[in-house]
Design a protein around this motif. Structure first.
Motif, PDB file in Angstrom:
ATOM      1  N   ALA A  18     137.069  54.224  42.088  1.00 16.36           N
ATOM      2  CA  ALA A  18     137.317  53.074  41.235  1.00 16.36           C
ATOM      3  C   ALA A  18     137.775  53.479  39.846  1.00 16.36           C
ATOM      4  CB  ALA A  18     136.049  52.219  41.128  1.00 16.36           C
ATOM      5  N   SER A  19     137.316  54.619  39.343  1.00 22.23           N
ATOM      6  CA  SER A  19     137.712  55.050  38.004  1.00 22.23           C
ATOM      7  C   SER A  19     139.203  55.347  37.937  1.00 22.23           C
ATOM      8  CB  SER A  19     136.904  56.288  37.589  1.00 22.23           C
ATOM      9  OG  SER A  19     137.166  57.364  38.453  1.00 22.23           O
ATOM     10  N   ALA A  24     140.430  50.638  31.408  1.00 17.34           N
ATOM     11  CA  ALA A  24     139.300  50.461  30.507  1.00 17.34           C
ATOM     12  C   ALA A  24     138.446  49.263  30.900  1.00 17.34           C
ATOM     13  CB  ALA A  24     139.806  50.295  29.077  1.00 17.34           C
ATOM     14  N   ALA A  25     138.873  48.508  31.881  1.00 12.83           N
ATOM     15  CA  ALA A  25     138.138  47.320  32.291  1.00 12.83           C
ATOM     16  C   ALA A  25     136.836  47.713  32.984  1.00 12.83           C
ATOM     17  CB  ALA A  25     138.992  46.480  33.230  1.00 12.83           C
ATOM     18  N   PRO A  26     135.851  46.814  33.030  1.00 18.76           N
ATOM     19  CA  PRO A  26     134.607  47.108  33.757  1.00 18.76           C
ATOM     20  C   PRO A  26     134.891  47.372  35.234  1.00 18.76           C
ATOM     21  CG  PRO A  26     134.355  45.163  32.376  1.00 18.76           C
ATOM     22  CD  PRO A  26     135.815  45.492  32.383  1.00 18.76           C
ATOM     23  N   PRO A  67     131.892  50.290  31.633  1.00 18.60           N
ATOM     24  CA  PRO A  67     130.676  49.598  32.085  1.00 18.60           C
ATOM     25  C   PRO A  67     130.822  49.147  33.535  1.00 18.60           C
ATOM     26  CG  PRO A  67     132.005  48.139  30.740  1.00 18.60           C
ATOM     27  CD  PRO A  67     132.671  49.487  30.663  1.00 18.60           C
ATOM     28  N   LEU A  68     129.698  49.024  34.197  1.00 21.85           N
ATOM     29  CA  LEU A  68     129.679  48.490  35.554  1.00 21.85           C
ATOM     30  C   LEU A  68     129.278  47.024  35.502  1.00 21.85           C
ATOM     31  CD1 LEU A  68     127.820  51.345  37.484  1.00 21.85           C
ATOM     32  CD2 LEU A  68     130.250  51.172  36.885  1.00 21.85           C
ATOM     33  N   GLU A  69     129.962  46.207  36.275  1.00 19.11           N
ATOM     34  CA  GLU A  69     129.634  44.782  36.363  1.00 19.11           C
ATOM     35  C   GLU A  69     129.260  44.460  37.800  1.00 19.11           C
ATOM     36  OE1 GLU A  69     131.694  40.364  35.778  1.00 19.11           O
ATOM     37  OE2 GLU A  69     132.714  42.166  35.022  1.00 19.11           O
ATOM     38  N   LEU A  70     128.047  43.964  37.989  1.00 20.89           N
ATOM     39  CA  LEU A  70     127.556  43.661  39.331  1.00 20.89           C
ATOM     40  C   LEU A  70     127.798  42.202  39.673  1.00 20.89           C
ATOM     41  CD1 LEU A  70     126.084  44.608  41.884  1.00 20.89           C
ATOM     42  CD2 LEU A  70     123.915  43.998  40.755  1.00 20.89           C
ATOM     43  N   LEU A  71     128.502  41.971  40.789  1.00 20.59           N
ATOM     44  CA  LEU A  71     128.733  40.630  41.317  1.00 20.59           C
ATOM     45  C   LEU A  71     127.891  40.484  42.586  1.00 20.59           C
ATOM     46  CD1 LEU A  71     132.645  40.690  41.111  1.00 20.59           C
ATOM     47  CD2 LEU A  71     131.036  39.988  39.312  1.00 20.59           C
ATOM     48  N   GLU A  72     127.200  39.376  42.724  1.00 21.17           N
ATOM     49  CA  GLU A  72     126.296  39.206  43.861  1.00 21.17           C
ATOM     50  C   GLU A  72     126.745  38.056  44.755  1.00 21.17           C
ATOM     51  OE1 GLU A  72     122.353  38.767  42.361  1.00 21.17           O
ATOM     52  OE2 GLU A  72     122.360  40.724  41.339  1.00 21.17           O
ATOM     53  N   ALA A  89     134.812  38.286  46.859  1.00 18.57           N
ATOM     54  CA  ALA A  89     134.605  39.453  46.004  1.00 18.57           C
ATOM     55  C   ALA A  89     135.929  40.100  45.627  1.00 18.57           C
ATOM     56  CB  ALA A  89     133.702  40.459  46.713  1.00 18.57           C
ATOM     57  N   ILE A  90     136.827  40.202  46.592  1.00 17.93           N
ATOM     58  CA  ILE A  90     138.147  40.771  46.323  1.00 17.93           C
ATOM     59  C   ILE A  90     138.900  39.898  45.331  1.00 17.93           C
ATOM     60  CG2 ILE A  90     140.391  41.310  47.350  1.00 17.93           C
ATOM     61  CD1 ILE A  90     138.871  42.045  49.932  1.00 17.93           C
ATOM     62  N   SER A  91     138.821  38.581  45.528  1.00 20.80           N
ATOM     63  CA  SER A  91     139.481  37.652  44.616  1.00 20.80           C
ATOM     64  C   SER A  91     138.924  37.760  43.201  1.00 20.80           C
ATOM     65  CB  SER A  91     139.317  36.218  45.128  1.00 20.80           C
ATOM     66  OG  SER A  91     139.912  35.284  44.260  1.00 20.80           O
ATOM     67  N   ASP A  92     137.638  38.106  43.104  1.00 26.12           N
ATOM     68  CA  ASP A  92     136.990  38.238  41.795  1.00 26.12           C
ATOM     69  C   ASP A  92     137.221  39.606  41.155  1.00 26.12           C
ATOM     70  OD1 ASP A  92     136.037  35.665  41.993  1.00 26.12           O
ATOM     71  OD2 ASP A  92     134.063  36.261  42.758  1.00 26.12           O
ATOM     72  N   GLY A  93     137.946  40.467  41.845  1.00 21.68           N
ATOM     73  CA  GLY A  93     138.311  41.754  41.265  1.00 21.68           C
ATOM     74  C   GLY A  93     137.395  42.911  41.573  1.00 21.68           C
ATOM     75  N   ALA A  94     136.554  42.789  42.608  1.00 14.59           N
ATOM     76  CA  ALA A  94     135.646  43.878  42.966  1.00 14.59           C
ATOM     77  C   ALA A  94     136.420  45.086  43.481  1.00 14.59           C
ATOM     78  CB  ALA A  94     134.649  43.412  44.010  1.00 14.59           C
TER      79      ALA A  94
END
Length: 218
Positions: A18-19, A24-26, A67-72, A89-94
């Motif tokens: 992912a990096s 620079a985005a979460p 930073p890490l952003e957790l989506l549940e 989740a894919i639509s939300d950018g995971a």
């Protein structure tokens, strides 16, 4: 500290990929887990563990400054629900999806991730499997973007037999009470294999590859 290190290492493979995909985005991590219904206790335990790991990594400055952003997402205990939530989740950018409470759900997720990655080069998604232990997930269903950090039936049965043999606790008869799906069938198969190879134990039931209840409870 030990549990923190284990959880942090579990997230490492996905973060490495992912990096390279996020500047620079979460880094968005999607937990697609069973958070409601009769099987929710397992999913909620995984959620607590993932929350803990994400919070600790962020407290230490994130992943290389990101930073890490957790989506549940609640998969509602089934493959169909998991497929729908994975799309969300894919639509939300995971970039990373974490799941572990069910091998059936894990099978759905790993196949959906495989198809998505084939169709979306450069936008690959990582599946971090923290508990779906069906052997097929690292066998005929194995794919490049799937990372499992849990054991499986051969590992668990092997450790159990080795420990009991060391303690002199292997008896003449071993009764296997296993679930009637992939995990239970694998556990029974490897119980027969390991016990008969390590001692003169007999596994019961001796012929059936699955256990059936004597009485159905309604």
């Amino acid at each position: 500290m030990k549990s923190h290190s284990v959880l942090k290492m579990a997230l490492l493979p996905g973060l490495l990929f992912a990096s390279a995909l996020a500047a620079a985005a979460p880094v968005k991590i999607a937990l697609v887990e069973t958070l409601s219904g009769p099987q929710a206790s397992t999913g909620l335990s995984y959620r607590s563990a993932v929350r803990y790991a994400v919070d600790r990594i962020n407290a230490e400055g994130g992943w290389h400054g990101q930073p890490l952003e957790l989506l549940e997402y609640d998969n509602q205990g089934g493959p169909a629900g998991a497929a729908d939530k994975l799309k969300a989740a894919i639509s939300d950018g995971a970039k990373i999806v974490v799941q572990g409470a069910s091998s059936a759900i894990g099978g759905q997720i790993t196949e959906d991730v495989r198809k998505w990655n084939l169709r979306n080069r450069g936008r690959e998604l990582i599946y971090l499997n923290v508990g779906a232990e069906a052997q097929s997930l690292t066998g005929d269903k194995c794919q490049f973007y799937h990372f499992r950090v849990a054991g499986n039936a051969p590992m668990r049965v092997g450790a159990l037999v080795a420990g009991m043999k060391q303690d002199g606790a292997l008896g003449a008869r071993v009764y296997a009470i296993d679930q009637n799906y992939s995990w239970g069938q694998a556990a029974l198969r490897w119980s027969r294999n390991r016990w008969t190879a390590s001692a003169s134990s007999r596994i019961f039931p001796p012929t059936s590859t699955r256990s059936r209840p004597r009485r159905r409870i309604r």
